[in-house]
Design a protein around this motif. Structure first.
Motif, mmCIF file in Angstrom:
data_model
loop_
_atom_site.group_PDB
_atom_site.id
_atom_site.type_symbol
_atom_site.label_atom_id
_atom_site.label_comp_id
_atom_site.label_asym_id
_atom_site.label_seq_id
_atom_site.Cartn_x
_atom_site.Cartn_y
_atom_site.Cartn_z
ATOM 1 N N GLU A 46 0.836 -1.211 0.000
ATOM 2 C CA GLU A 46 0.000 0.000 0.000
ATOM 3 C C GLU A 46 0.865 1.254 0.000
ATOM 4 O O GLU A 46 0.595 2.198 -0.745
ATOM 5 C CB GLU A 46 -0.924 0.029 1.222
ATOM 6 C CG GLU A 46 -2.126 -0.856 1.116
ATOM 7 C CD GLU A 46 -3.062 -0.692 2.316
ATOM 8 O OE1 GLU A 46 -3.157 0.419 2.882
ATOM 9 O OE2 GLU A 46 -3.698 -1.699 2.690
ATOM 10 N N VAL A 47 1.894 1.273 0.842
ATOM 11 C CA VAL A 47 2.791 2.423 0.885
ATOM 12 C C VAL A 47 3.466 2.590 -0.474
ATOM 13 O O VAL A 47 3.571 3.696 -1.000
ATOM 14 C CB VAL A 47 3.842 2.290 2.012
ATOM 15 C CG1 VAL A 47 4.875 3.413 1.932
ATOM 16 C CG2 VAL A 47 3.171 2.284 3.376
ATOM 17 N N GLY A 48 3.892 1.488 -1.074
ATOM 18 C CA GLY A 48 4.565 1.533 -2.372
ATOM 19 C C GLY A 48 3.704 2.116 -3.474
ATOM 20 O O GLY A 48 4.202 2.841 -4.342
ATOM 21 N N HIS A 49 2.406 1.834 -3.428
ATOM 22 C CA HIS A 49 1.495 2.379 -4.437
ATOM 23 C C HIS A 49 1.298 3.879 -4.267
ATOM 24 O O HIS A 49 1.121 4.601 -5.241
ATOM 25 C CB HIS A 49 0.125 1.685 -4.368
ATOM 26 C CG HIS A 49 0.145 0.266 -4.824
ATOM 27 N ND1 HIS A 49 0.501 -0.106 -6.094
ATOM 28 C CD2 HIS A 49 -0.140 -0.877 -4.169
ATOM 29 C CE1 HIS A 49 0.432 -1.418 -6.210
ATOM 30 N NE2 HIS A 49 0.057 -1.913 -5.046
ATOM 31 N N LYS A 50 1.330 4.350 -3.022
ATOM 32 C CA LYS A 50 1.029 5.756 -2.746
ATOM 33 C C LYS A 50 2.278 6.630 -2.645
ATOM 34 O O LYS A 50 2.264 7.782 -3.064
ATOM 35 C CB LYS A 50 0.197 5.870 -1.464
ATOM 36 C CG LYS A 50 -1.164 5.208 -1.606
ATOM 37 C CD LYS A 50 -1.950 5.209 -0.319
ATOM 38 C CE LYS A 50 -3.276 4.486 -0.518
ATOM 39 N NZ LYS A 50 -4.017 4.336 0.711
ATOM 40 N N VAL A 51 3.349 6.084 -2.041
ATOM 41 C CA VAL A 51 4.566 6.875 -1.814
ATOM 42 C C VAL A 51 5.797 5.985 -2.065
ATOM 43 O O VAL A 51 6.430 5.501 -1.125
ATOM 44 C CB VAL A 51 4.602 7.442 -0.369
ATOM 45 C CG1 VAL A 51 5.716 8.471 -0.217
ATOM 46 C CG2 VAL A 51 3.277 8.048 0.035
ATOM 47 N N PRO A 52 6.131 5.770 -3.338
ATOM 48 C CA PRO A 52 7.246 4.860 -3.662
ATOM 49 C C PRO A 52 8.566 5.233 -2.989
ATOM 50 O O PRO A 52 9.324 4.353 -2.584
ATOM 51 C CB PRO A 52 7.365 4.950 -5.187
ATOM 52 C CG PRO A 52 6.103 5.564 -5.663
ATOM 53 C CD PRO A 52 5.501 6.316 -4.526
ATOM 54 N N GLU A 53 8.837 6.531 -2.824
ATOM 55 C CA GLU A 53 10.103 6.931 -2.199
ATOM 56 C C GLU A 53 10.166 6.510 -0.734
ATOM 57 O O GLU A 53 11.239 6.221 -0.200
ATOM 58 C CB GLU A 53 10.381 8.432 -2.363
ATOM 59 C CG GLU A 53 9.316 9.362 -1.848
ATOM 60 C CD GLU A 53 8.148 9.642 -2.802
ATOM 61 O OE1 GLU A 53 7.341 10.525 -2.464
ATOM 62 O OE2 GLU A 53 8.019 8.992 -3.852
ATOM 63 N N CYS A 54 9.030 6.418 -0.079
ATOM 64 C CA CYS A 54 8.992 5.947 1.312
ATOM 65 C C CYS A 54 9.345 4.461 1.375
ATOM 66 O O CYS A 54 10.101 4.033 2.248
ATOM 67 C CB CYS A 54 7.612 6.204 1.928
ATOM 68 S SG CYS A 54 7.482 5.695 3.658
ATOM 69 N N VAL A 55 8.813 3.678 0.448
ATOM 70 C CA VAL A 55 9.135 2.244 0.423
ATOM 71 C C VAL A 55 10.625 2.048 0.135
ATOM 72 O O VAL A 55 11.261 1.176 0.734
ATOM 73 C CB VAL A 55 8.262 1.488 -0.600
ATOM 74 C CG1 VAL A 55 8.866 0.155 -0.989
ATOM 75 C CG2 VAL A 55 6.884 1.264 -0.029
#
Length: 160
Positions: A46-55
């Motif tokens: 879910e994080v990757g879909h919304k904020v790839p730089e965070c992942v």
């Protein structure tokens, strides 16, 4: 150990930018590397879909993704039944990934850090319960807190 929901990790990322809060993110990186902060693989997606730089940051920090096991799936199905969700007719409350994330915290017997809204008044239909309300159910009992409370409770001090 705490299991982080996507909402809390995204909240931290959006509200405490690394460029302005480097000491906070160094502390977070240490906690990730030590395995104190973990996430279900569905939350990471879910994080990757919304904020790839965070992942990407999480991967570089050495995040230990918790796999979705049979025990977790069985617990998620049990909670789904408790919420009276039939088939895939989720209400405005939790969805399938949320159930897996709650079940992950339950099976690992740890706290869940989530920034989903606390419902002051519970909905008449349980399928409309958000993560904090589901966690508080007597038949679920997963301790949960939001990111700000997580920071305050740590008593960590971040000096540039």
């Amino acid at each position: 150990m705490q299991v982080f929901d996507a909402s809390s990790m995204i909240h931290a990322w959006d509200n405490y930018p690394i460029a302005q809060f480097p000491a906070l993110w160094n502390w977070m990186a240490d906690r990730v590397a030590q395995g104190v902060i973990q996430m279900s693989e569905v939350a990471v997606e879910e994080v990757g879909h919304k904020v790839p730089e965070c992942v990407n940051w999480l991967k570089e920090a050495g995040l230990q993704k918790l796999p979705v096991t049979e025990a977790i799936l069985l617990e998620a199905m049990r909670i789904k039944d408790l919420l009276e969700i039939e088939e895939d007719r989720y209400g405005s409350g939790v969805d399938e990934n949320d159930l897996i994330i709650i079940a992950t915290a339950k099976i690992h017997d740890v706290e869940l850090v989530t920034n989903e809204a606390v419902q002051a008044v519970l909905a008449a239909h349980k399928r409309k319960y958000k993560i904090p309300a589901v966690c508080k159910m007597d038949t679920v009992k997963v301790p949960s807190l939001d990111y700000l409370l997580y920071l305050k409770r740590s008593e960590a001090v971040f000096n540039g």
